[in-house]
Write an enzyme that holds these catalytic residues in place. Structure first.
Site, PDB file in Angstrom:
ATOM      1  N   LEU A   1       0.831  -1.211   0.000  1.00 19.22           N
ATOM      2  CA  LEU A   1       0.000   0.000   0.000  1.00 19.22           C
ATOM      3  C   LEU A   1       0.862   1.255   0.000  1.00 19.22           C
ATOM      4  CD1 LEU A   1      -2.814  -1.003   2.502  1.00 19.22           C
ATOM      5  CD2 LEU A   1      -2.543  -1.544   0.070  1.00 19.22           C
TER       6      LEU A   1
ATOM      7  N   ALA B   1      -0.715   4.428  -1.302  1.00 21.82           N
ATOM      8  CA  ALA B   1      -1.599   5.466  -1.861  1.00 21.82           C
ATOM      9  C   ALA B   1      -1.837   6.613  -0.913  1.00 21.82           C
ATOM     10  CB  ALA B   1      -2.933   4.836  -2.254  1.00 21.82           C
TER      11      ALA B   1
ATOM     12  N   ARG C   1       0.994  13.365   7.943  1.00 23.40           N
ATOM     13  CA  ARG C   1       1.831  13.688   9.098  1.00 23.40           C
ATOM     14  C   ARG C   1       3.270  14.027   8.718  1.00 23.40           C
ATOM     15  NH1 ARG C   1      -0.177   8.259  11.980  1.00 23.40           N
ATOM     16  NH2 ARG C   1      -0.605   7.805   9.788  1.00 23.40           N
TER      17      ARG C   1
ATOM     18  N   LYS D   1      34.893  19.793 -15.146  1.00 25.48           N
ATOM     19  CA  LYS D   1      33.519  19.484 -15.562  1.00 25.48           C
ATOM     20  C   LYS D   1      33.518  18.963 -16.986  1.00 25.48           C
ATOM     21  CE  LYS D   1      30.953  21.796 -18.011  1.00 25.48           C
ATOM     22  NZ  LYS D   1      30.175  22.749 -18.797  1.00 25.48           N
TER      23      LYS D   1
ATOM     24  N   ASN E   1      35.397  28.491 -21.368  1.00 22.92           N
ATOM     25  CA  ASN E   1      34.583  27.642 -22.251  1.00 22.92           C
ATOM     26  C   ASN E   1      33.272  28.293 -22.648  1.00 22.92           C
ATOM     27  OD1 ASN E   1      33.685  27.475 -19.586  1.00 22.92           O
ATOM     28  ND2 ASN E   1      32.764  25.466 -19.917  1.00 22.92           N
TER      29      ASN E   1
ATOM     30  N   SER F   1      51.391  28.898 -15.562  1.00 26.30           N
ATOM     31  CA  SER F   1      50.463  29.400 -14.557  1.00 26.30           C
ATOM     32  C   SER F   1      49.626  30.536 -15.108  1.00 26.30           C
ATOM     33  CB  SER F   1      51.242  29.921 -13.348  1.00 26.30           C
ATOM     34  OG  SER F   1      51.917  28.835 -12.746  1.00 26.30           O
TER      35      SER F   1
HETATM   36  C1  UD1 Z   1      -1.251   1.275  10.076  1.00 25.34           C
HETATM   37  C2  UD1 Z   1      -2.153   0.240  10.779  1.00 25.34           C
HETATM   38  C3  UD1 Z   1      -1.708   0.114  12.226  1.00 25.34           C
HETATM   39  C4  UD1 Z   1      -0.258  -0.312  12.269  1.00 25.34           C
HETATM   40  C5  UD1 Z   1       0.629   0.656  11.471  1.00 25.34           C
HETATM   41  C6  UD1 Z   1       2.017   0.083  11.346  1.00 25.34           C
HETATM   42  C7  UD1 Z   1      -4.367   0.337   9.730  1.00 25.34           C
HETATM   43  C8  UD1 Z   1      -5.767   0.833   9.834  1.00 25.34           C
HETATM   44  N1  UD1 Z   1      -3.545   0.671  10.713  1.00 25.34           N
HETATM   45  O1  UD1 Z   1      -1.452   2.519  10.689  1.00 25.34           O
HETATM   46  O2  UD1 Z   1      -2.507  -0.826  12.932  1.00 25.34           O
HETATM   47  O3  UD1 Z   1       0.176  -0.384  13.632  1.00 25.34           O
HETATM   48  O4  UD1 Z   1       0.100   0.842  10.139  1.00 25.34           O
HETATM   49  O5  UD1 Z   1       2.848   0.943  10.648  1.00 25.34           O
HETATM   50  O6  UD1 Z   1      -4.048  -0.341   8.767  1.00 25.34           O
HETATM   51  N2  UD1 Z   1      -2.618   3.735   2.502  1.00 25.34           N
HETATM   52  C9  UD1 Z   1      -3.223   3.573   1.279  1.00 25.34           C
HETATM   53  N3  UD1 Z   1      -4.521   3.998   1.113  1.00 25.34           N
HETATM   54  C10 UD1 Z   1      -5.234   4.535   2.126  1.00 25.34           C
HETATM   55  C11 UD1 Z   1      -4.606   4.682   3.380  1.00 25.34           C
HETATM   56  C12 UD1 Z   1      -3.303   4.261   3.551  1.00 25.34           C
HETATM   57  O7  UD1 Z   1      -2.622   3.087   0.340  1.00 25.34           O
HETATM   58  O8  UD1 Z   1      -6.389   4.878   1.888  1.00 25.34           O
HETATM   59  C13 UD1 Z   1      -1.227   3.288   2.666  1.00 25.34           C
HETATM   60  C14 UD1 Z   1      -0.263   4.393   3.060  1.00 25.34           C
HETATM   61  O9  UD1 Z   1       0.325   4.968   1.922  1.00 25.34           O
HETATM   62  C15 UD1 Z   1       0.767   3.656   3.918  1.00 25.34           C
HETATM   63  C16 UD1 Z   1       0.009   2.468   4.472  1.00 25.34           C
HETATM   64  O10 UD1 Z   1      -1.180   2.331   3.705  1.00 25.34           O
HETATM   65  O11 UD1 Z   1       1.858   3.188   3.127  1.00 25.34           O
HETATM   66  C17 UD1 Z   1      -0.348   2.604   5.927  1.00 25.34           C
HETATM   67  O12 UD1 Z   1      -1.068   3.831   6.117  1.00 25.34           O
HETATM   68  P1  UD1 Z   1      -0.747   4.764   7.359  1.00 25.34           P
HETATM   69  O13 UD1 Z   1      -1.610   5.933   7.281  1.00 25.34           O
HETATM   70  O14 UD1 Z   1       0.707   4.962   7.501  1.00 25.34           O
HETATM   71  O15 UD1 Z   1      -1.274   3.828   8.568  1.00 25.34           O
HETATM   72  P2  UD1 Z   1      -0.837   3.908  10.078  1.00 25.34           P
HETATM   73  O16 UD1 Z   1      -1.567   4.995  10.743  1.00 25.34           O
HETATM   74  O17 UD1 Z   1       0.619   3.911  10.184  1.00 25.34           O
HETATM   75 MG    MG Z   2       2.201   4.136   8.759  1.00 31.15          MG
END
Ligand code: UD1
Ligand code: MG
Length: 454
Positions: A8, A10, A15, A356, A391, A410
């Protein structure tokens, strides 16, 4: 077992407070998403689906242009980021019936090691669980979800930190965000998730409670070291991951026979390589896919990016970018080798030498305060202090060619395009606007030929 992977990537990464998608932020010079893809590749997960969304085009471009083999990789778009469960669901059409096990992980965990993923996959296969998840016991929660267990110590659910009660927050077992799922069960149940929290997100983690309700078996591989599973959500996490990755890389090179005088101030990117018996002095930065040969002495205070350094080179307090150095080259202190500098063996570039887009022939010396740009220098040339290849005329760049064993006095100004013949000399302070034939001495402003040697 046939294994596919969903990674994942997306999410917006709110933060991080960044205009760049979170998963492209580099750790040890490499976008963090590439680490997850590497790990899935090592596991032979096929196909691997990368779910992209926020900044998706940028993510796709950077990954497609990387060294990563992409034959097994498929990008799927999650148009609206409605949570991790919703993100995995996007891969259903592509992956359903393609594999009996699906590994799901997040692209924000660059420190995860392939061996841990292998252990998770083996546990999943042997236990025949519906879900096998990776957890860690730690005092620092890093904002992770908490793992809920019943009185028989069976996993019953995951609660996100922001939704947890004070009592749940005290739980030390955390969800790392890496799971093996029974594929058929997962594809059937993803659509049953309901939106949670104030953002109405579909949590992948709710599948655990769903499985519990159906009395399915849930296994957990419990780690006791948080360092491998840091999920990067903030710049503070990013710096922590960077430090751990750097230590890991440094130890790898020390194990391979490289001396690091001070690992704490040695910064080697993930894609760099270093030969045996090379010594890296403090405050040295080796970036990108730089290759450093054996028996070199690098630093202190060297910055090298995307360059190829041959064996037995010495580089002191200098900056080298996109350059090639053959063997026994000496550079610095305070030299600047810019893109396209190619130094043949035994070349010496001393203090305040800048090169360069130029080829410098074997054993040529550029000792002090010189600029060599868009030039081709033969072997055994001596460039006197303060020599400049002029150059650029304000409109275009022109080339300077200097033949073998020429001796440039020089403070010579070489007004390009210009050619200095082999073994020719220029007098100190000469301004050379016309070609100087081989075996001749040119002096003056502008310099004119006053003598022929042969
Ligand atoms: C998530 C887990 C949490 C875990 C933590 C570990 C869930 C609900 N929570 O929280 O339990 O302890 O990871 O790191 O899964 N992403 C998508 N599409 C979305 C939302 C997120 O692709 O709609 C992807 C983000 O890009 C990211 C990953 O999913 O790479 C995790 O999302 P993030 O928001 O970081 O979840 P955490 O709050 O860290
Ligand atoms: Mg995360």
């Amino acid at each position: 077992m046939t294994l596919a992977a969903v990674i994942l990537a997306a999410g917006q990464g709110t933060r991080m407070k960044s205009s760049m998608p979170k998963v492209l932020h580099p750790v040890a010079g490499k976008p963090m998403a590439l680490y997850a893809l590497d790990a899935a590749g090592d596991l032979n997960a096929a196909p691997t689906v990368l779910v992209i969304g926020h900044g998706g085009d940028q993510v796709r471009t950077i990954i497609s242009n990387s060294q990563l083999p992409t034959s097994n990789l498929q990008f799927i778009e999650q148009k609206e980021q409605r949570g991790t469960g919703h993100a995995v669901l996007q891969a259903r059409e592509v992956l359903r019936d393609r594999a009996d096990t699906v590994l799901v992980m997040y692209a924000d965990m660059p420190l995860l090691q392939t061996t841990t993923l292998q252990k998770l996959a083996i546990l999943h296969a042997q236990s025949r669980a519906t879900i096998t998840m990776l957890t860690v016991c730690a005092d620092d929660s890093m904002g992770f979800g908490r793992v809920l267990r019943d009185s028989d110590f069976r996993v019953t659910g995951i609660v996100e930190e922001k939704d947890a009660t004070a009592e749940q927050r005290a739980i030390r077992e955390l969800n790392c965000g890496v799971y093996c799922f029974d594929a058929a069960w997962m594809w059937d149940h993803l659509a049953q998730l309901t939106p949670q929290g104030h953002k109405h997100e579909y949590y992948l983690t709710d599948l655990v409670a769903l499985a519990t309700r159906e009395n399915k078996m849930i296994e957990a591989l419990v780690l006791d070291d948080l360092s491998e599973v840091i999920g990067i959500n903030t710049r503070v996490h990013l710096a922590r991951a960077e430090k751990i990755m750097r230590d890991r890389i440094n130890e790898r090179w020390m194990d391979a026979g490289v001396t690091l005088i001070d690992p704490a101030t040695t910064y080697i990117d993930a894609d760099a390589t270093i030969g045996m018996d090379t010594v890296i002095e403090p405050n040295t930065h080796i970036h990108g896919a730089t290759r450093i040969g054996a028996q070199c002495r690098i630093g202190p205070n060297a910055i090298i990016r995307a360059s190829d350094i041959g064996d037995a080179c010495t580089i002191i307090a200098s900056v080298i970018r996109e350059s090639k150095l053959e063997e026994h080259v000496r550079v610095g202190p305070f030299a600047d080798l810019r893109p396209g500098a190619h130094l043949a063996r035994d070349v010496y570039v001393g203090n305040f030498g800048e090169v360069k887009n130029s080829y410098i022939g074997e054993a040529t010396h550029i000792g002090h305060f010189s600029y060599i740009g868009d030039a081709e220098l033969g072997a055994h040339v001596n460039i006197g202090a303060g020599t400049i290849t002029c150059n650029y005329d304000g409109k275009k760049k022109s080339r300077t060619v200097i033949g073998a064993r020429a001796f440039i006095g020089s403070d010579t100004m070489l007004v390009a395009p210009v050619e200095i013949g082999a073994r020719a000399h220029t007098g100190a302070g000469s301004v050379v606007t016309k070609n100087v034939p081989p075996d001749s001495l040119a002096v003056g402003q502008p310099a004119r030929v006053i003598r022929k040697f042969k």
